[in-house]
Design a protein around this motif. Structure first.
Motif, short mmCIF file in Angstrom:
data_model
loop_
_atom_site.label_atom_id
_atom_site.label_comp_id
_atom_site.label_asym_id
_atom_site.label_seq_id
_atom_site.Cartn_x
_atom_site.Cartn_y
_atom_site.Cartn_z
N LYS A 1 0.74 -1.16 -0.03
CA LYS A 1 0.22 -0.04 -0.03
C LYS A 1 0.65 1.35 0.28
O LYS A 1 0.47 2.30 -0.58
CB LYS A 1 -0.82 0.08 1.14
N ALA A 2 1.85 1.14 0.91
CA ALA A 2 2.66 2.38 0.96
C ALA A 2 3.63 2.97 -0.22
O ALA A 2 3.76 4.15 -0.56
CB ALA A 2 3.55 2.33 2.35
N LEU A 3 4.08 2.03 -0.89
CA LEU A 3 5.14 1.94 -1.92
C LEU A 3 4.39 2.96 -3.19
O LEU A 3 5.11 4.00 -3.36
CB LEU A 3 5.88 0.79 -2.48
N PRO A 4 3.48 2.55 -3.73
CA PRO A 4 2.84 3.24 -4.64
C PRO A 4 2.42 4.80 -4.24
O PRO A 4 2.56 5.89 -5.00
CB PRO A 4 1.57 2.53 -5.08
N LEU A 5 1.90 5.07 -3.11
CA LEU A 5 1.83 6.31 -2.33
C LEU A 5 2.75 7.11 -2.25
O LEU A 5 2.89 8.24 -2.76
CB LEU A 5 0.67 6.12 -1.02
N ILE A 6 3.82 6.33 -1.85
CA ILE A 6 4.87 7.45 -1.70
C ILE A 6 5.65 7.67 -3.04
O ILE A 6 5.99 8.75 -3.05
CB ILE A 6 6.15 6.56 -0.67
N ARG A 7 5.39 6.79 -4.04
CA ARG A 7 6.00 7.01 -5.40
C ARG A 7 5.16 8.34 -5.74
O ARG A 7 5.74 9.31 -6.59
CB ARG A 7 5.88 6.03 -6.11
N ASN A 8 3.88 8.26 -5.73
CA ASN A 8 2.81 9.50 -6.35
C ASN A 8 3.24 10.56 -5.64
O ASN A 8 3.35 11.51 -6.30
CB ASN A 8 1.40 9.02 -6.12
N ILE A 9 3.42 10.62 -4.36
CA ILE A 9 3.76 11.84 -3.61
C ILE A 9 5.00 12.57 -3.91
O ILE A 9 5.00 13.69 -4.27
CB ILE A 9 3.39 11.73 -2.09
N ALA A 10 6.11 11.55 -3.96
CA ALA A 10 7.21 12.27 -4.49
C ALA A 10 7.61 12.75 -5.98
O ALA A 10 7.85 13.59 -6.39
CB ALA A 10 8.41 11.00 -4.53
N GLU A 11 6.59 11.88 -6.80
CA GLU A 11 6.65 12.47 -8.29
C GLU A 11 5.71 13.60 -8.42
O GLU A 11 6.17 14.63 -9.11
CB GLU A 11 5.93 11.27 -8.95
N PHE A 12 4.59 13.85 -7.67
CA PHE A 12 4.01 15.24 -7.54
C PHE A 12 4.98 16.07 -7.15
O PHE A 12 4.83 17.56 -7.74
CB PHE A 12 2.76 15.12 -6.61
N VAL A 13 5.86 16.21 -6.15
CA VAL A 13 6.57 17.05 -5.45
C VAL A 13 7.72 17.25 -6.35
O VAL A 13 8.03 18.75 -6.63
CB VAL A 13 7.40 16.76 -4.22
N LEU A 14 8.21 16.30 -7.02
CA LEU A 14 9.41 16.61 -8.03
C LEU A 14 8.73 17.60 -9.35
O LEU A 14 9.33 18.67 -9.84
CB LEU A 14 9.91 15.50 -8.66
N ILE A 15 7.60 16.98 -9.96
CA ILE A 15 6.81 17.82 -11.06
C ILE A 15 6.46 19.15 -10.75
O ILE A 15 6.84 20.19 -11.23
CB ILE A 15 5.62 16.92 -11.33
N ALA A 16 5.73 19.30 -9.48
CA ALA A 16 5.59 20.66 -8.91
C ALA A 16 6.48 21.70 -8.76
O ALA A 16 6.31 22.82 -8.60
CB ALA A 16 4.58 20.66 -7.77
N SER A 17 7.83 21.12 -8.52
CA SER A 17 8.74 21.92 -7.97
C SER A 17 9.74 22.53 -9.26
O SER A 17 10.67 22.92 -8.82
CB SER A 17 9.54 21.09 -6.89
N PHE A 18 9.44 22.08 -10.19
CA PHE A 18 10.22 22.00 -11.37
C PHE A 18 10.52 23.69 -11.82
O PHE A 18 11.44 24.03 -11.99
CB PHE A 18 9.55 21.58 -12.76
N PRO A 19 9.22 24.83 -11.70
CA PRO A 19 9.53 25.92 -11.69
C PRO A 19 10.38 26.50 -10.91
O PRO A 19 11.65 27.26 -11.30
CB PRO A 19 8.14 26.47 -11.51
N LEU A 20 10.41 26.24 -9.58
CA LEU A 20 11.41 26.54 -8.75
C LEU A 20 12.88 26.11 -9.03
O LEU A 20 13.93 26.77 -8.76
CB LEU A 20 10.90 26.07 -7.28
N VAL A 21 12.97 24.76 -9.07
CA VAL A 21 14.36 24.14 -9.68
C VAL A 21 14.78 24.72 -10.84
O VAL A 21 15.98 25.21 -11.21
CB VAL A 21 13.92 22.73 -9.93
N PHE A 22 14.19 25.14 -11.89
CA PHE A 22 14.40 26.06 -13.09
C PHE A 22 14.93 27.21 -12.67
O PHE A 22 16.01 27.62 -13.17
CB PHE A 22 13.18 26.15 -14.17
N ILE A 23 14.18 28.08 -11.71
CA ILE A 23 14.94 29.28 -11.49
C ILE A 23 16.19 29.19 -10.72
O ILE A 23 16.92 29.94 -10.95
CB ILE A 23 13.65 30.22 -10.55
N ILE A 24 16.23 28.12 -9.95
CA ILE A 24 17.43 28.04 -9.01
C ILE A 24 18.61 27.84 -10.13
O ILE A 24 19.69 28.26 -9.81
CB ILE A 24 17.18 26.95 -8.04
N MET A 25 18.47 26.91 -11.14
CA MET A 25 19.26 26.47 -12.10
C MET A 25 19.60 27.61 -12.73
O MET A 25 21.15 27.94 -13.21
CB MET A 25 18.69 25.53 -13.10
#
Length: 195
Positions: free
Chosen positions: A58-82
């Motif tokens: 149960k936890a592994l797919p949920l952790i994956r989905n949350i981590a993927e959401f955080v990574l994709i949502a943080s791309f604008p911030l990561v782009f500015i930092i880069m």
């Protein structure tokens, strides 16, 4: 076995039959004194292994989905930092892409691991059945222990999937960086000599 009490009673009977058989073979007396403790311990170990398997399931797919959401949502911030990082931007981009690629590999690694665990469990069960001459009350504890250990191993292996994926992607990224660096260093050296 509908309830924990029925399961515990069933395991006590199975252990009683097994221990009584061992007592007759070894010539010592009452095996019932250890039957209850053995049944409780075995049931607890089985329940812990099953709970670990369910948690990983149960936890592994949920952790994956949350981590993927955080990574994709943080791309604008990561782009500015880069953009602000200047010459170190490629290191940040590399880390971001490694994290994204390792998340993408969780599903295939889990599928491969699931196939290996199922095949290994099937082979172990067939080997145990062949060596014991079938499933009987006498060898039931061994079969249950085998299945319980397979289940516990599967749960632990599934929890290691994120680490395995990150290690493989990280090692591949480092190897790729080294290969590109070694291929471009002669050209960089020639360019510096020309100027």
């Amino acid at each position: 076995s509908d309830t924990a009490t029925q399961t515990l009673t069933q395991m006590m009977w199975i252990n009683g039959v097994h221990d009584a058989d061992m007592a007759l073979r070894n010539g010592y007396g009452n095996a019932q004194s250890t039957s209850y403790a053995t049944a409780v311990t075995e049931q607890s170990a089985r329940q812990n292994a099953y709970t670990g398997k369910l948690w990983a399931e149960k936890a592994l797919p949920l952790i994956r989905n949350i981590a993927e959401f955080v990574l994709i949502a943080s791309f604008p911030l990561v782009f500015i930092i880069m953009l602000l990082a200047g010459e170190h931007a490629l290191k940040g981009l590399k880390l971001y892409l490694v994290a994204l690629a390792s998340l993408s590999l969780w599903a295939p690694f889990t599928a491969i691991l699931n196939g290996l665990v199922i095949n290994n469990g099937k082979q172990a069960l067939l080997a145990a059945k062949a060596s014991a001459g079938g499933f009987t009350l006498d060898n039931l504890n061994g079969i249950i222990d085998l299945l319980m250990s397979q289940q516990a191993l599967a749960g632990q292996l599934f929890l290691a999937v994120p680490l395995i994926a990150f290690a493989i992607v990280s090692a591949s990224a480092n190897a790729t960086s080294s290969a590109v660096s070694s291929m471009t260093s002669p050209a960089a050296g020639a360019a510096s000599q020309a100027s």
